[in-house]
Design an enzyme around this catalytic site. Structure first.
Site, PDB file in Angstrom:
ATOM      1  N   HIS A  42      -0.396  -2.094  16.260  1.00 23.46           N
ATOM      2  CA  HIS A  42      -1.735  -1.505  16.383  1.00 23.46           C
ATOM      3  C   HIS A  42      -1.806  -0.806  17.739  1.00 23.46           C
ATOM      4  O   HIS A  42      -1.468  -1.412  18.769  1.00 23.46           O
ATOM      5  CB  HIS A  42      -2.817  -2.590  16.406  1.00 23.46           C
ATOM      6  CG  HIS A  42      -2.985  -3.338  15.128  1.00 23.46           C
ATOM      7  ND1 HIS A  42      -3.965  -3.053  14.222  1.00 23.46           N
ATOM      8  CD2 HIS A  42      -2.296  -4.393  14.609  1.00 23.46           C
ATOM      9  CE1 HIS A  42      -3.891  -3.894  13.201  1.00 23.46           C
ATOM     10  NE2 HIS A  42      -2.890  -4.724  13.408  1.00 23.46           N
ATOM     11  N   GLY A  57      -2.606 -13.582  12.199  1.00 25.18           N
ATOM     12  CA  GLY A  57      -3.602 -12.592  11.795  1.00 25.18           C
ATOM     13  C   GLY A  57      -3.063 -11.454  10.950  1.00 25.18           C
ATOM     14  O   GLY A  57      -3.816 -10.561  10.568  1.00 25.18           O
ATOM     15  N   GLN A  58      -1.752 -11.463  10.672  1.00 23.47           N
ATOM     16  CA  GLN A  58      -1.187 -10.362   9.882  1.00 23.47           C
ATOM     17  C   GLN A  58      -1.729 -10.413   8.452  1.00 23.47           C
ATOM     18  O   GLN A  58      -1.668 -11.466   7.812  1.00 23.47           O
ATOM     19  CB  GLN A  58       0.349 -10.476   9.862  1.00 23.47           C
ATOM     20  CG  GLN A  58       1.038  -9.340   9.113  1.00 23.47           C
ATOM     21  CD  GLN A  58       2.569  -9.467   9.135  1.00 23.47           C
ATOM     22  OE1 GLN A  58       3.111 -10.530   9.422  1.00 23.47           O
ATOM     23  NE2 GLN A  58       3.253  -8.387   8.823  1.00 23.47           N
ATOM     24  N   HIS A  68       3.739  -4.022  11.813  1.00 26.41           N
ATOM     25  CA  HIS A  68       3.145  -2.785  12.340  1.00 26.41           C
ATOM     26  C   HIS A  68       2.579  -3.037  13.733  1.00 26.41           C
ATOM     27  O   HIS A  68       2.134  -4.138  14.042  1.00 26.41           O
ATOM     28  CB  HIS A  68       2.063  -2.242  11.409  1.00 26.41           C
ATOM     29  CG  HIS A  68       1.064  -3.272  10.982  1.00 26.41           C
ATOM     30  ND1 HIS A  68       1.332  -4.189   9.994  1.00 26.41           N
ATOM     31  CD2 HIS A  68      -0.188  -3.552  11.421  1.00 26.41           C
ATOM     32  CE1 HIS A  68       0.285  -4.987   9.844  1.00 26.41           C
ATOM     33  NE2 HIS A  68      -0.651  -4.625  10.711  1.00 26.41           N
ATOM     34  N   GLN A  81       0.503  -8.407  15.091  1.00 28.19           N
ATOM     35  CA  GLN A  81       0.167  -9.713  14.517  1.00 28.19           C
ATOM     36  C   GLN A  81       1.352 -10.064  13.616  1.00 28.19           C
ATOM     37  O   GLN A  81       1.478  -9.523  12.507  1.00 28.19           O
ATOM     38  CB  GLN A  81      -1.152  -9.621  13.752  1.00 28.19           C
ATOM     39  CG  GLN A  81      -2.245  -8.998  14.638  1.00 28.19           C
ATOM     40  CD  GLN A  81      -3.645  -9.358  14.212  1.00 28.19           C
ATOM     41  OE1 GLN A  81      -4.260 -10.221  14.817  1.00 28.19           O
ATOM     42  NE2 GLN A  81      -4.147  -8.707  13.196  1.00 28.19           N
ATOM     43  N   ASN A 119      -5.762   4.752  10.561  1.00 25.77           N
ATOM     44  CA  ASN A 119      -6.267   3.501   9.964  1.00 25.77           C
ATOM     45  C   ASN A 119      -7.445   3.788   9.032  1.00 25.77           C
ATOM     46  O   ASN A 119      -8.298   4.611   9.339  1.00 25.77           O
ATOM     47  CB  ASN A 119      -6.712   2.578  11.108  1.00 25.77           C
ATOM     48  CG  ASN A 119      -6.711   1.128  10.708  1.00 25.77           C
ATOM     49  OD1 ASN A 119      -7.177   0.766   9.640  1.00 25.77           O
ATOM     50  ND2 ASN A 119      -6.177   0.293  11.571  1.00 25.77           N
ATOM     51  N   VAL A 152      -1.276  -7.366   6.274  1.00 22.09           N
ATOM     52  CA  VAL A 152      -0.385  -6.508   5.483  1.00 22.09           C
ATOM     53  C   VAL A 152       1.056  -6.953   5.780  1.00 22.09           C
ATOM     54  O   VAL A 152       1.468  -7.005   6.940  1.00 22.09           O
ATOM     55  CB  VAL A 152      -0.586  -5.018   5.838  1.00 22.09           C
ATOM     56  CG1 VAL A 152       0.416  -4.154   5.086  1.00 22.09           C
ATOM     57  CG2 VAL A 152      -2.010  -4.579   5.514  1.00 22.09           C
ATOM     58  N   HIS A 178       3.943  -6.109   6.233  1.00 25.02           N
ATOM     59  CA  HIS A 178       4.860  -5.050   6.671  1.00 25.02           C
ATOM     60  C   HIS A 178       4.567  -4.905   8.156  1.00 25.02           C
ATOM     61  O   HIS A 178       3.459  -4.504   8.517  1.00 25.02           O
ATOM     62  CB  HIS A 178       4.553  -3.762   5.898  1.00 25.02           C
ATOM     63  CG  HIS A 178       5.490  -2.630   6.152  1.00 25.02           C
ATOM     64  ND1 HIS A 178       5.599  -1.563   5.292  1.00 25.02           N
ATOM     65  CD2 HIS A 178       6.352  -2.383   7.163  1.00 25.02           C
ATOM     66  CE1 HIS A 178       6.499  -0.710   5.760  1.00 25.02           C
ATOM     67  NE2 HIS A 178       6.952  -1.185   6.920  1.00 25.02           N
ATOM     68  N   HIS A 193       0.837  -1.207   0.000  1.00 19.80           N
ATOM     69  CA  HIS A 193       0.000   0.000   0.000  1.00 19.80           C
ATOM     70  C   HIS A 193       0.869   1.253   0.000  1.00 19.80           C
ATOM     71  O   HIS A 193       1.876   1.302   0.704  1.00 19.80           O
ATOM     72  CB  HIS A 193      -0.876   0.076   1.265  1.00 19.80           C
ATOM     73  CG  HIS A 193      -1.766  -1.106   1.457  1.00 19.80           C
ATOM     74  ND1 HIS A 193      -3.100  -1.100   1.123  1.00 19.80           N
ATOM     75  CD2 HIS A 193      -1.517  -2.336   1.947  1.00 19.80           C
ATOM     76  CE1 HIS A 193      -3.633  -2.274   1.396  1.00 19.80           C
ATOM     77  NE2 HIS A 193      -2.690  -3.049   1.907  1.00 19.80           N
TER      78      HIS A 193
END
Ligand code: AMP
Length: 147
Positions: A99, A90-91, A97, A84, A28, A93, A95, A9
């Protein structure tokens, strides 16, 4: 840098509210709760263990600065800080990160439902993406917290 990459993205600077040497934080497009934001290394790094020690340090120092500011701004009394790390965790994306989700009493019927929601919120097409204008407005408000 006029924009950042978040996996595949492209993240416009208009939705970024915080930057450090190696990390950046942005709003987000499908927050679980108001104030649900993300912090990532600037370099596209898929997994937690792929970060260099410098990136880990920078990411956590950034998170440490952002959490209390976000919690206060959204009048939270607690915060979920979640990673994640990998698809089976549960990841979605690719990359890494963090939350950051500010919490308050009664925001979910059961406090821990946030984890179920974390799994489903970006896969469930019933929730629409926020508009770029709405995201940019929130990011500019949040950027003020770090001046
Ligand atoms: P995860 O499932 O842990 O990989 O989380 C991905 C997060 O990124 C979810 O909270 C998504 O809503 C959020 N997300 C995905 N793409 C974008 C984007 N282009 N801009 C802002 N947030 C995004």
């Amino acid at each position: 840098m006029s924009e950042f990459l978040f996996g595949s993205h492209v993240i416009s600077r208009s939705v970024v509210f915080f930057q450090s040497r190696l990390s950046y934080a942005f709003v987000n497009r499908r927050p679980i709760l108001p104030g649900h934001v993300l912090v990532s290394p600037k370099r596209v790094v898929m997994r937690f263990a792929d970060m260099t020690p410098d990136e880990v340090k920078d990411l956590f120092i950034a998170t440490h600065q952002i959490v209390p500011a976000i919690e206060r701004h959204y009048r939270g009394t607690a915060t979920n800080i979640a990673i994640q790390d990998g698809k089976e965790a549960g990841q979605s994306v690719q990359h890494i990160h963090v939350h950051i989700i500010p919490r308050k009493q009664g925001d979910f019927e059961n406090t821990d439902d946030v984890y179920k929601k974390l799994q489903s919120h970006d896969k469930d097409d019933s929730t629409k993406f926020r508009s770029p204008e709405d995201m940019a407005q929130e990011a500019s408000e949040l950027a003020e917290l770090f001046k």
